[in-house]
Every structure is written in structure tokens, then in C-alpha cells.
Design an enzyme around this catalytic site. Structure first.
Site, PDB file in Angstrom:
ATOM      1  N   LEU A   1       0.839   0.713  10.974  1.00  0.00           N
ATOM      2  CA  LEU A   1       1.373   2.058  11.687  1.00  0.00           C
ATOM      3  C   LEU A   1       1.905   1.494  13.274  1.00  0.00           C
ATOM      4  CD1 LEU A   1      -1.000   5.146  10.658  1.00  0.00           C
ATOM      5  CD2 LEU A   1       1.144   3.859  10.321  1.00  0.00           C
TER       6      LEU A   1
ATOM      7  N   VAL B   1      -7.105  -1.911   9.286  1.00  0.00           N
ATOM      8  CA  VAL B   1      -6.108  -2.237   8.778  1.00  0.00           C
ATOM      9  C   VAL B   1      -5.040  -1.185   8.926  1.00  0.00           C
ATOM     10  CG1 VAL B   1      -4.524  -3.298   6.479  1.00  0.00           C
ATOM     11  CG2 VAL B   1      -6.980  -3.820   6.631  1.00  0.00           C
ATOM     12  N   CYS B   2      -5.228   0.458   8.977  1.00  0.00           N
ATOM     13  CA  CYS B   2      -4.593   1.159   8.901  1.00  0.00           C
ATOM     14  C   CYS B   2      -3.714   1.503  10.249  1.00  0.00           C
ATOM     15  CB  CYS B   2      -4.793   2.372   8.461  1.00  0.00           C
ATOM     16  SG  CYS B   2      -5.437   2.654   6.418  1.00  0.00           S
ATOM     17  N   PRO B   3      -4.324   0.808  11.403  1.00  0.00           N
ATOM     18  CA  PRO B   3      -4.227   1.228  12.601  1.00  0.00           C
ATOM     19  C   PRO B   3      -2.558  -0.140  12.869  1.00  0.00           C
ATOM     20  CG  PRO B   3      -6.094   0.675  12.685  1.00  0.00           C
ATOM     21  CD  PRO B   3      -5.656   0.825  11.561  1.00  0.00           C
TER      22      PRO B   3
END
Length: 187
Positions: free
Chosen positions: A51, A46-48
Site C-alpha cells: 500500500l 507485507v500489506c503496508p
């Protein structure tokens, strides 16, 4: 205890930014609006997407005088490796703060102590270094840069117009409210 209207605690961190390692501190935040965007870890799922969404809207934040600081408990070396190996993360032009001591995540009350990772915490900080917006999502729920932009605009508006408030779904240029006894029970 709520972190709203509290001063960011003193910190120093190394960040990966535009191909270099730089130092960022609480003093770096003074005089500008900032967003601290905590996420669990580099090289995840999920993080990329989050970002990358911020990177796609970064110029809009910059036009508002806002600097974005992504923060995870990874090292600045890991941030560089991720930036260099991922097309999505390679788009990032904002500083990626390293918090390997966990202190910044702990001070912002987003640290998952048992895992040594940060929750998905978003903090909007005013030019005096005070926290104006706090949002924390569960690890499996991604955030939306457009909604964050809306909230930043609202925070900036009420900072500039202290006798007004922004109602739900307020968008830049729309009508605000002036709290008074005349409004009680009429909305």
C-alpha cells in the site's frame, strides 16, 4: 471461470478516504479506470509495504485517470485506526474499502473462505466497469506498483487502439504489434 471481460458485480461498501467515511459502489467505477487492490488484513507485514508503494505512485495513476481502491475484509473503522497509527498507511490518499461481509472478496473470487481474508488480488477495471487485468499473488509475495502502472498503460493503449497488441515488457511509447497472418511464425 475467468473474470476477464466480465462486469463488476453490484456492490456497496463503506470506505475510509481522506479522513472521512464514504460510500463506494459499482456505479462509482463507471467512467474512469480503476484498480481494485485486495490484501489480506490491516496491521500486518507485507500489506503496508504494498500500500505504501501504491501511495508513492498514486499521482502517476491519477494522471492516467485511474482511481485506486484498496480492499480488505477489515471494517472501515479498522482502516481509519491503521491510517491514523502508521506513517506508511498515513500516506494513502486513495479509498480503503471495507468488506466485512466478505461479499466483494467473494465476488472477485479472492476470498479465502476458511480464514475470512482476501488473497492478494489486483484487478484493473475499464470505464465501462469490465475487468481487463487479473493478477493474484500468494500471501507471502508482495506486488510492485511500477509493474501495475505498466500494465494499466498497456490496457489503456489497447482500449484506445483495438487493432494493436502490446508485446511482453512493452513500455509506453514503444512499438506495438498489429496481429495478422504476416506475423505468424515471424516473431
Amino acid at each position: 471461470m475467468s473474470l476477464i471481460h466480465t462486469q463488476v458485480k453490484p456492490f456497496k461498501a463503506t470506505a475510509f478516504h481522506n479522513g472521512e467515511f464514504i460510500e463506494v459502489s459499482d456505479e462509482s467505477l463507471k467512467g474512469q479506470w480503476s484498480v481494485f487492490f485486495f490484501y489480506p488484513a490491516d496491521f500486518t507485514f507485507v500489506c503496508p509495504t504494498e500500500l505504501g508503494d501504491l501511495a508513492d505512485h498514486y499521482e502517476e495513476f491519477k494522471r492516467l485517470g485511474v482511481e485506486i481502491y484498496s480492499v480488505s475484509t477489515d471494517t472501515h473503522f479498522t482502516h481509519k485506526a491503521w491510517h491514523d497509527s502508521s506513517a506508511t498507511i498515513g500516506k494513502l490518499q486513495f479509498p480503503m474499502l471495507a468488506d466485512p461481509t466478505l461479499q466483494i472478496s467473494r465476488d472477485f473470487e479472492v476470498l479465502i473462505e476458511s480464514d475470512g481474508l482476501a488473497e492478494r488480488g489486483t484487478f484493473v477495471i475499464d470505464p465501462e466497469g469490465k475487468i481487463q487485468i487479473v493478477e493474484i499473488n500468494a500471501g507471502n509475495i508482495g506486488r510492485n506498483a511500477e509493474e501495475l502502472l505498466r500494465k494499466v498503460k498497456a490496457a489503456q493503449y489497447v482500449a484506445a487502439h483495438p487493432n494493436e497488441v502490446c508485446p511482453a515488457k512493452w513500455q509506453e511509447g514503444e512499438e506495438t504489434l498489429e496481429p495478422s497472418l504476416d506475423l505468424v511464425g515471424k516473431i
